[in-house]
Design an enzyme around this catalytic site. Sequence first.
Site, mmCIF file in Angstrom:
data_model
loop_
_atom_site.group_PDB
_atom_site.id
_atom_site.type_symbol
_atom_site.label_atom_id
_atom_site.label_comp_id
_atom_site.label_asym_id
_atom_site.label_seq_id
_atom_site.Cartn_x
_atom_site.Cartn_y
_atom_site.Cartn_z
ATOM 1 N N GLY A 31 0.844 -1.197 0.000
ATOM 2 C CA GLY A 31 0.000 0.000 0.000
ATOM 3 C C GLY A 31 0.871 1.235 0.000
ATOM 4 N N LEU A 32 0.249 2.384 -0.126
ATOM 5 C CA LEU A 32 0.977 3.648 -0.166
ATOM 6 C C LEU A 32 1.734 3.910 1.134
ATOM 7 C CD1 LEU A 32 -1.702 6.012 -1.782
ATOM 8 C CD2 LEU A 32 0.363 5.095 -2.879
ATOM 9 N N LYS A 37 0.790 0.129 6.779
ATOM 10 C CA LYS A 37 1.391 -1.204 6.647
ATOM 11 C C LYS A 37 2.245 -1.581 7.849
ATOM 12 C CE LYS A 37 3.643 -0.038 2.976
ATOM 13 N NZ LYS A 37 3.217 1.377 2.995
ATOM 14 N N SER A 38 3.214 -0.740 8.148
ATOM 15 C CA SER A 38 4.150 -1.030 9.239
ATOM 16 C C SER A 38 3.464 -0.973 10.596
ATOM 17 C CB SER A 38 5.329 -0.044 9.214
ATOM 18 O OG SER A 38 6.062 -0.192 8.027
ATOM 19 N N SER A 105 5.529 -1.998 -2.542
ATOM 20 C CA SER A 105 5.304 -2.925 -3.666
ATOM 21 C C SER A 105 4.307 -2.332 -4.668
ATOM 22 C CB SER A 105 4.780 -4.273 -3.157
ATOM 23 O OG SER A 105 5.486 -4.729 -2.043
#
Length: 196
Positions: A31-32, A37-38, A105
Amino acid sequence: MPSDIHPHATLPRHFKEVLLGQKGCVLWFCGLSGSGKSTIASALEQVLHDKGRFCIRLDGDNLRTGLNGNLGFTDDDRLENVRRTAELAKILAANGVIVLCSLISPRGAFRDLARGILDEDFTEIYVKADYATCEARDPKGLYAKAKDGKVKHFTGRDSSFEEPQEPDLVLDTEKLSVEDAAFEVLEYLRGKGIAL
């Protein structure tokens, strides 16, 4: 494979998974920047640890301080970043580890490469938040720098992000809290038979 390379056999994967009481797998959070995400992977790591599960986080920023420190942000470098990370994750999952990968990604081809390397161990998790939301969050100050032209190849601005077409799981962080997102991943793992 070159003829002078001879991989050594290791203990079968099943032995490691029995020892750990879990199945190895790779959760690939994409994702952006600023989508969460983290943050979600970190919260999930804590929950899994509290449940007695052995997991390792492979975070894009952390990897770029060592293993992938020589890579930039061109498409070629991003592809190599994904390849190296996937190969490392493959080794860990084959040894019974639950691996949490947090990488932007941005291209479908990058994620397809990771899926090809990891095969059945690969779970694609799309951490969804639009550019405006991530720009408002801007936890690392990158959106402000990109706006001022100080960051090149910035995903979502001068480098595109291709949304996953058929991810295994979507976490819409415009609607979900970190805790709820982590819970959704846990439910997904339970459904896949990962011991929790």
